[in-house]
Design an enzyme around this catalytic site. Structure first.
Site, PDB file in Angstrom:
ATOM      1  N   ASP A 291      20.256 -35.571 -20.574  1.00 35.56           N
ATOM      2  CA  ASP A 291      19.415 -34.949 -19.542  1.00 35.56           C
ATOM      3  C   ASP A 291      19.997 -35.319 -18.184  1.00 35.56           C
ATOM      4  OD1 ASP A 291      16.614 -33.575 -19.046  1.00 35.56           O
ATOM      5  OD2 ASP A 291      16.819 -35.208 -17.594  1.00 35.56           O
ATOM      6  N   ASN A 299      19.402 -27.201  -7.298  1.00 39.91           N
ATOM      7  CA  ASN A 299      18.812 -25.861  -7.285  1.00 39.91           C
ATOM      8  C   ASN A 299      18.017 -25.598  -6.015  1.00 39.91           C
ATOM      9  OD1 ASN A 299      19.810 -24.790  -9.656  1.00 39.91           O
ATOM     10  ND2 ASN A 299      18.120 -25.519 -10.905  1.00 39.91           N
ATOM     11  N   HIS A 304      20.202 -21.418  -7.139  1.00 42.78           N
ATOM     12  CA  HIS A 304      20.410 -21.418  -8.594  1.00 42.78           C
ATOM     13  C   HIS A 304      21.845 -21.057  -8.976  1.00 42.78           C
ATOM     14  CE1 HIS A 304      16.216 -22.011  -9.784  1.00 42.78           C
ATOM     15  NE2 HIS A 304      15.883 -21.234  -8.743  1.00 42.78           N
ATOM     16  N   ASP A 308      23.914 -23.196 -11.557  1.00 45.48           N
ATOM     17  CA  ASP A 308      24.634 -22.711 -12.748  1.00 45.48           C
ATOM     18  C   ASP A 308      26.086 -23.158 -12.727  1.00 45.48           C
ATOM     19  OD1 ASP A 308      22.320 -21.500 -13.545  1.00 45.48           O
ATOM     20  OD2 ASP A 308      22.902 -19.478 -12.888  1.00 45.48           O
ATOM     21  N   ASP A 334      18.510 -28.346 -17.812  1.00 45.81           N
ATOM     22  CA  ASP A 334      19.577 -29.343 -17.607  1.00 45.81           C
ATOM     23  C   ASP A 334      19.694 -30.267 -18.796  1.00 45.81           C
ATOM     24  OD1 ASP A 334      17.200 -30.625 -17.348  1.00 45.81           O
ATOM     25  OD2 ASP A 334      17.673 -31.651 -15.451  1.00 45.81           O
TER      26      ASP A 334
END
Length: 437
Positions: A291, A299, A304, A308, A334
């Protein structure tokens, strides 16, 4: 049960030769019948004419019952070789005189029929024919003349005619053999070429083949139909291959959509679950649950798209650090997971976890900016510690990951079974460097 039929070349040749033989046999038979009828008519005409002359000359001898004169008149038949015997009968049926042609040995010729004093017209048997002629004086019969002609000369003539006809027929039949073979070749060879082309298409499955067979109008029509059919099959085959290619591309695309993550290109959760079940069935390995720390901030601050981009870099680092046999997946958001095949000892597993923490905590370059606050919290669970089923393994790895979070993030933890299983839990070391308890 399959029946092998003879080739058309042989059928045409055989039919032609049988037809030729039948025609020649018919011609020979007609010629023999014509020859026989002609010779018979000639013999009848000759005997009738000769009998009329002898009967006319014998009137006086019969009237006066002169045996010597009658014998002399019959003796004149020596100049007619077709007459074998002759008789002159008086009205009462008594024999006045007779004649019999001698053979080459000087003996009289054997008779074939017994003449009758009251005979009229013709009397025919297989060996000879007898011609009866009335001796008439002033329209009154005064006697009877009988002349016998042997049929042996006619038979010899017919035999010679048969031999000559058979010789001519044999020569004609011999000439017809190559002619019929040539005719059969002209008819059968184009058809054989079409058959070879069809068989070649069947063997090679190549619909681009074409036939160049020529010949009659029917063969040309058949060739054109065959070539047109091959063209249609070729076009259909091209379309079919194109459709199959498009279907394979669609299936590959669907497979990518079903098993691949569209952002990172890694395998997705669905693929991860299938591979995890297979790995658990084999019984050796470990699960690494990852994680990211600080991802939400990327973000929120950069958008975003850059988030990505960061996820893509995380995927690239995981692939570069791990083996090709290890399964790397993005579970969503994530969160990432890795299935380690043959993870080895606890020390080896800990070394892999530390390397991943270090690798994922390195700065990331996004929009010409260096992002260094993103790190990873990792939970590790060996199949041997919690491999009862997939749900248990995921829950244990998730618990270990949250222990790493609680330990300050940017670290890792390994799941240790409860003390009842004679194991102690992991004690959290420094945030950067974790060790096994």
């Amino acid at each position: 049960m399959s029946v092998t039929a003879p080739p058309i070349h042989r059928l045409i040749t055989r039919f032609g030769l049988v037809l030729t033989a039948a025609l020649l046999a018919g011609v020979v038979a007609v010629m023999l019948v014509h020859e026989m009828l002609s010779r018979r008519a000639h013999l009848e005409a000759s005997l009738a004419s000769l009998a009329a002359v002898i009967a006319t000359n014998s009137e006086a001898a019969v009237m006066f019952n002169s045996n010597d004169e009658a014998r002399d008149i019959l003796g004149s038949l020596r100049g007619s070789p077709e007459v074998a015997r002759a008789w002159l009968f008086l009205p009462d049926g008594s024999l006045l005189a007779s004649y019999q042609r001698p053979t080459e040995a000087g003996e009289p010729a054997p008779g074939c029929q017994q003449p009758r004093p009251d005979g009229q017209g013709w009397q025919l048997r297989w060996c000879s024919v007898v011609r009866y002629q009335a001796v008439v004086r002033h329209h009154t019969p005064v006697g009877t003349l009988a002349m016998e002609a042997s049929l042996q000369p006619m038979y010899w003539a017919l035999l010679r005619a048969v031999g000559f006809s058979l010789l001519v027929a044999g020569a004609a039949f011999a000439i017809s053999v190559p002619l019929w073979r040539r005719v059969a070749a002209r008819v059968a060879d184009p058809l054989a070429a079409l058959v070879d082309a069809a068989l070649q298409v069947g063997r090679q499955h190549d619909f681009s083949l074409r036939s160049e067979a020529g010949g009659s109008a029917e063969v040309l029509a058949l060739r054109n139909a065959f070539n047109q059919m091959m063209q249609q099959l070729q076009q259909r085959d091209v379309r079919l291959h194109h459709e199959l290619g498009q279907r394979r591309l669609a299936e590959a695309r669907l497979n990518d959509l079903a098993y691949s993550d569209p952002v990172t290109g890694l395998n997705n959760r669905h693929y991860f679950m299938e591979q995890l079940d297979l790995a658990l069935a084999r019984g050796e390995g470990a699960l690494v649950y990852i994680d990211l720390d600080g991802f939400k901030r990327v973000n929120d601050s950069l958008g975003h798209d850059q988030g990505d981009a960061l996820l893509c870099q995380v995927g690239q680092r995981l692939r570069a650090r791990l083996r090709q046999t290890d399964v790397v997946c993005r579970l969503g958001g994530d969160e990432f997971a890795v299935i380690l095949e043959n993870s080895g000892s606890a020390d080896t597993l800990g070394g892999i976890a530390r390397q991943l923490v270090d690798e994922l905590s390195q700065p990331y370059l996004l929009q010409d900016r260096t992002v260094s606050h993103v790190s990873a919290s990792i939970g590790v669970c060996s199949f041997a510690d919690a491999a009862h089923n997939r749900e248990t393994l995921l829950r244990c790895a998730d618990q270990a990951m949250y222990q790493a979070k609680e330990a300050g993030k940017r670290t890792w933890r390994r799941y240790v079974p409860p003390p009842t299983a004679t194991r102690r839990d992991v004690s959290g070391p420094a945030p950067v460097d974790s060790t096994f308890g």
